[in-house]
Design a protein around this motif. Structure first.
Motif, mmCIF file in Angstrom:
data_model
loop_
_atom_site.group_PDB
_atom_site.id
_atom_site.type_symbol
_atom_site.label_atom_id
_atom_site.label_comp_id
_atom_site.label_asym_id
_atom_site.label_seq_id
_atom_site.Cartn_x
_atom_site.Cartn_y
_atom_site.Cartn_z
ATOM 1 N N PRO A 158 0.824 -1.223 0.000
ATOM 2 C CA PRO A 158 0.000 0.000 0.000
ATOM 3 C C PRO A 158 0.854 1.267 0.000
ATOM 4 C CG PRO A 158 -0.790 -1.589 1.631
ATOM 5 C CD PRO A 158 0.538 -2.086 1.170
ATOM 6 N N LEU A 159 0.505 2.195 -0.864
ATOM 7 C CA LEU A 159 1.256 3.444 -0.976
ATOM 8 C C LEU A 159 1.178 4.263 0.300
ATOM 9 C CD1 LEU A 159 2.909 5.394 -2.706
ATOM 10 C CD2 LEU A 159 0.750 6.274 -3.642
ATOM 11 N N ASP A 160 0.012 4.292 0.947
ATOM 12 C CA ASP A 160 -0.118 5.034 2.203
ATOM 13 C C ASP A 160 0.840 4.496 3.259
ATOM 14 O OD1 ASP A 160 -2.048 6.851 1.391
ATOM 15 O OD2 ASP A 160 -3.709 5.511 1.893
ATOM 16 N N ASP A 161 0.950 3.166 3.355
ATOM 17 C CA ASP A 161 1.859 2.562 4.326
ATOM 18 C C ASP A 161 3.308 2.903 4.007
ATOM 19 O OD1 ASP A 161 -0.224 1.452 5.731
ATOM 20 O OD2 ASP A 161 -0.032 -0.544 4.857
ATOM 21 N N LEU A 162 3.645 2.910 2.725
ATOM 22 C CA LEU A 162 5.007 3.256 2.330
ATOM 23 C C LEU A 162 5.322 4.696 2.709
ATOM 24 C CD1 LEU A 162 7.667 2.633 0.934
ATOM 25 C CD2 LEU A 162 6.562 3.107 -1.269
ATOM 26 N N ALA A 163 4.382 5.603 2.472
ATOM 27 C CA ALA A 163 4.606 7.008 2.819
ATOM 28 C C ALA A 163 4.748 7.193 4.328
ATOM 29 C CB ALA A 163 3.461 7.859 2.273
ATOM 30 N N GLU A 164 3.923 6.493 5.102
ATOM 31 C CA GLU A 164 4.023 6.593 6.560
ATOM 32 C C GLU A 164 5.356 6.054 7.054
ATOM 33 O OE1 GLU A 164 0.744 4.638 8.346
ATOM 34 O OE2 GLU A 164 -0.770 6.028 7.563
ATOM 35 N N ILE A 269 5.623 12.076 -3.543
ATOM 36 C CA ILE A 269 4.703 11.734 -4.627
ATOM 37 C C ILE A 269 4.921 10.264 -4.957
ATOM 38 C CG2 ILE A 269 4.048 12.138 -7.039
ATOM 39 C CD1 ILE A 269 5.010 15.002 -6.743
ATOM 40 N N GLY A 270 3.835 9.544 -5.183
ATOM 41 C CA GLY A 270 3.982 8.127 -5.495
ATOM 42 C C GLY A 270 2.799 7.571 -6.247
ATOM 43 N N VAL A 271 2.975 6.330 -6.707
ATOM 44 C CA VAL A 271 1.885 5.588 -7.345
ATOM 45 C C VAL A 271 1.805 4.199 -6.730
ATOM 46 C CG1 VAL A 271 1.857 6.757 -9.574
ATOM 47 C CG2 VAL A 271 3.432 4.857 -9.211
ATOM 48 N N ASP A 272 0.593 3.656 -6.718
ATOM 49 C CA ASP A 272 0.426 2.285 -6.249
ATOM 50 C C ASP A 272 0.431 1.340 -7.447
ATOM 51 O OD1 ASP A 272 -2.089 2.465 -7.432
ATOM 52 O OD2 ASP A 272 -3.188 2.544 -5.540
ATOM 53 N N TRP A 273 0.105 0.073 -7.205
ATOM 54 C CA TRP A 273 0.179 -0.940 -8.255
ATOM 55 C C TRP A 273 -0.823 -0.699 -9.371
ATOM 56 C CZ3 TRP A 273 -4.100 -4.118 -9.154
ATOM 57 C CH2 TRP A 273 -5.096 -4.083 -8.173
ATOM 58 N N ARG A 274 -1.855 0.110 -9.116
ATOM 59 C CA ARG A 274 -2.865 0.413 -10.137
ATOM 60 C C ARG A 274 -2.528 1.684 -10.913
ATOM 61 N NH1 ARG A 274 -7.645 1.313 -6.260
ATOM 62 N NH2 ARG A 274 -5.920 2.490 -5.320
#
Length: 306
Positions: A158-164, A269-274
């Protein structure tokens, strides 16, 4: 200091122009960043990492690797050393399992606080640190925080988890080494600069930590708009969030069709798998991360050989 490049797209693409043939491609930037280079690209979900201590502009292997890379995800780096040694172990990108990271920056007084930084890395991960750089220590510090939140080998991390997790690792560095330097021209040895890009081939996140980083999500005019099966309106217009066809990061704007914007200090700034993009603004006066007990139980199985 160093120069970095990150690429994530909905389709496999060549990056030869960005790495070699553009007027200010990464190869040309290596003239001022001569202490090694590295390229990571993904095939079938697995990272392939090629590194050398040679200067990219004079290394035929850099040209050959850049010429054959066709991938949905690429990270590249040319190094100007501030910490560590001129060895492959200290050359970016750094890899653990499916994760790779490149860093343009410096942890202030790292030689004095190295053991304190490594003490915050769970032992099950710490044993995989091979070099002496602050960059590799930052990578594993981040991996430890990521493992608290989600299985590191989950493809759709999850992108949110990576950012945290990235914020938590940055807070630890701030606690030990001081605040981030907001002057790109600040002293590269005594200042904190934490600009990086990290990915597992699907999720990708970049942080502007004092050293300039530019982002592109669209082109002025896509030359393949009439033939590309992935073409969408987002390919030619700026979006603040949601679906993007590609996401590119570069220390310096690269000449060509891409539209570049500088990231703000502290912005992620990031993107997830979608390929759903999110922007994470600077956190004002963020609390310093508290020290946690070691995560041996939570990280059971994370440190298996890969």
């Amino acid at each position: 200091m160093c120069r970095i490049f990150g690429f994530r797209s909905v389709m496999q693409s060549q990056v030869h122009r960005s790495l070699v043939s553009a007027d200010n491609a990464l190869m040309q930037q290596s003239e001022n960043n001569p202490d090694g280079w590295g390229v990571a690209y993904y095939i079938g979900g697995a990272p392939h990492v090629v590194k050398s201590v040679a200067t990219a502009v004079s290394d035929e292997m850099f040209r050959r690797v850049s010429g054959v890379v066709t991938s949905e995800t690429v990270l590249a780096h040319v190094r100007k050393a501030t910490q560590g040694q001129l060895t492959v172990f200290d050359t970016h990108p750094f890899q653990y399992g499916s994760w790779v990271m490149v860093h343009n920056g410096n942890i202030a007084n790292f030689g004095e606080i190295r053991e304190q930084v490594l003490d915050r890395v769970p032992p099950v991960l710490r044993r995989f640190i091979l070099g002496h750089t602050d960059s590799e220590a930052l990578f594993y510090l981040m991996l430890g925080k990521m493992a608290e939140r989600c299985d590191l080998e989950r493809r759709g991390y999850p992108l949110d988890d990576l950012a945290e997790a990235a914020r938590a690792a940055i807070d630890i560095v701030r606690e030990l080494a001081g605040e981030l330097c907001e002057d790109d021209g600040g002293d590269p040895i005594t200042s904190n600069f934490l600009t990086f890009v990290i990915t597992n081939g699907q999720t990708m996140l970049a942080h502007q930590g004092g050293k300039l980083l530019h982002c592109s999500t669209h082109k002025k005019h896509c030359p393949e708009r009439d033939s590309c099966p992935y073409w969408a309106e987002e390919c030619e217009r700026k979006v603040e969030g949601g679906f993007v066809s590609h996401l590119v990061f570069s220390s310096e704007p690269l000449q060509g069709d891409n539209v570049w914007e500088p990231m703000e200090i502290g912005e992620m700034i990031g993107v997830d798998w979608r390929m759903q993009m999110q922007r994470f603004g600077r956190r004002q006066s963020s609390p310093v991360a508290p020290r946690h007990d070691e995560l041996e139980h939570e990280l059971e199985g994370v440190g298996q050989d890969v």
